[in-house]
Design a protein around this motif. Structure first.
Motif, short mmCIF file in Angstrom:
data_model
loop_
_atom_site.label_atom_id
_atom_site.label_comp_id
_atom_site.label_asym_id
_atom_site.label_seq_id
_atom_site.Cartn_x
_atom_site.Cartn_y
_atom_site.Cartn_z
N THR A 1 0.73 -1.10 0.07
CA THR A 1 0.00 -0.02 0.20
C THR A 1 0.78 1.64 0.08
O THR A 1 -0.14 1.79 -0.35
N LEU A 2 1.87 1.33 -0.15
CA LEU A 2 2.98 1.46 -0.03
C LEU A 2 3.80 2.70 -1.37
O LEU A 2 4.88 3.10 -0.84
N LEU A 3 3.16 1.97 -2.54
CA LEU A 3 4.26 1.89 -3.68
C LEU A 3 2.73 2.26 -4.63
O LEU A 3 1.75 1.73 -4.28
N ASP A 4 3.78 2.88 -5.65
CA ASP A 4 2.95 3.55 -6.36
C ASP A 4 3.64 2.43 -8.13
O ASP A 4 2.91 2.44 -9.12
N ASP A 5 4.54 1.54 -7.92
CA ASP A 5 5.20 0.78 -8.82
C ASP A 5 4.16 -0.86 -9.53
O ASP A 5 4.12 -1.03 -8.18
N THR A 6 3.90 -0.98 -10.13
CA THR A 6 3.06 -1.84 -10.66
C THR A 6 3.67 -3.33 -9.68
O THR A 6 3.42 -4.23 -9.80
#
Length: 399
Positions: free
Chosen positions: A98-103
């Motif tokens: 939930t802390l990441l924006d990379d797929t």
């Protein structure tokens, strides 16, 4: 050196039983919580349809690959230490994704959480064997119902939880709290850990297990049931919608399948005691599953509640097989080995369910062929179940 638990007091058995049920409650949260907010996740992360397909297949792959290779972890560190480790891994993965924006990183951290759940799948039968050798059907029913309850609760509450907390990220991360709280009772059990090999002297190498017809019957029954179950998770609402059922009702009917399975699972110890070493239960599970899929094939919008109830009743085969893993082995080492083979290869076969249903639908443009294939798979459940029902122990089939 091998250790074994000291004879527990009544209070100790209550603690261990509660800890096992709590552990089971966590094992489908990572899957069920994501499914209901997947559209928002895909939009936020700009996830392609192909990547989303990988994401939906990831649980079965992790359950197969990680579960099958987790025996060394259990033997080296012990059942209780392995349980604490898997819960920590589960909690870490639930938060990290939930802390990441990379797929790619989202997929990777989801796989971390699923790895913890995969070890939990395999470790439940030997935990039941060690702590409740005289109550295997009961404890198996309780943790089977807890697995279903965890999936149901996560499916129902993740959306309102996300709305209350401000988005899908905190809504998904909140489930890490359940895993963290579940660690606490297991910490008190670390001093009395149990190693299922190799120092037990009765460890069964996998090369011996694979020679057993009973072991392959377990794999076949578990794999066929799980293939149908994951086909339900992935395609059941869409099949019903295409058959004329409303979108909202189709989602509710998927919940009916899980909901029906909970009381049936809790009744399993009584049913197993009444039926004994007979094939009544696997024949029942296969028959009602076939009837449910047949109803969906012939008249999906006419009696969809009935078809869903029948499929939910058929899902009892899942917990029945898990209970029989402990019932058909004499030692925790054998239980662990049989659990590894059954769930490792079984979940690998389960991947054919959602993938095969989608592929057949794409190839034919209809749900008829996939549904006929699902009906045919119930023959495997009944046939393999008859073999499992025979009063033989795994160790005796290796001689």
């Amino acid at each position: 050196m091998t250790s074994s638990p000291t004879t527990p007091t009544t209070g100790g058995r209550w603690l261990v039983g509660a800890a096992i049920v709590l552990l089971a409650l966590n094992l489908r949260v990572v899957v069920a919580s994501l499914g209901v907010v997947l559209p928002e996740v895909r939009q936020d992360l700009a996830m392609t349809p192909t990547t989303a397909g990988v994401l939906t297949t990831l649980p079965v792959l992790c359950f197969a690959v990680i579960g099958f290779s987790s025996g060394g972890l259990v033997r080296r560190f012990g059942l209780h230490h392995a349980t604490v480790a898997l819960l920590a891994l589960l909690a870490a993965g639930l938060v990290a994704r939930t802390l990441l924006d990379d797929t790619v990183l989202f997929l990777s951290t989801t796989a971390i959480a699923l790895a913890g759940a995969a070890v939990g799948n395999v470790i439940l039968p030997p935990l039941a064997k060690v702590h409740f050798p005289d109550r295997i059907p009961l404890i198996s029913a309780l943790y089977g119902a807890a697995i279903m309850a965890g999936a149901t609760i996560a499916s129902i509450t993740t959306v309102p939880l996300s709305e209350a907390l401000g988005g899908w990220r905190p809504g998904l991360a909140a489930w890490a709290l359940l895993a963290a709280l579940t660690i606490l009772p297991w910490l008190t059990l670390l001093r009395h850990d149990v190693h299922t090999g190799p120092a037990t002297g009765d460890r069964l190498p996998m090369r011996e297990i694979v020679r057993s017809p009973l072991a392959w019957a377990m794999v076949a029954c578990f794999g066929a049931q799980s293939a149908g179950a994951y086909a339900q998770f992935g395609w059941y609402p869409e099949i019903l919608i295409d058959g004329g059922v409303g979108e909202h009702q189709a989602g509710v009917l998927l919940g009916v399948i899980t909901g029906v399975g909970i009381p049936l699972t809790l009744a399993l110890p009584w049913l197993m005691a009444r039926t004994g070493d007979t094939p009544v239960l696997p024949l029942f599970f296969g028959t009602v599953t076939a009837a449910g899929w047949l109803g969906v094939l012939i008249a999906p919008a006419s009696l969809p509640v009935l078809w869903s109830v029948l499929l939910g009743l058929g899902g009892g085969a899942f917990t029945w097989v898990l209970a029989m893993i402990g019932k058909r082995t004499r030692t925790p080492a054998a239980t662990t080995a049989l659990s590894l083979l059954t769930q490792g290869l079984g979940y690998l076969l389960a991947g054919l369910g959602p993938f095969g249903v989608g592929a057949l639908h794409d190839a034919t443009g209809s749900w008829d062929a996939p549904l006929i294939a699902l009906i045919a798979s119930t023959v495997v459940i009944t046939t393999a179940g008859v073999v499992i029902s025979r009063p033989r122990m795994l160790e005796d089939t290796l001689r």
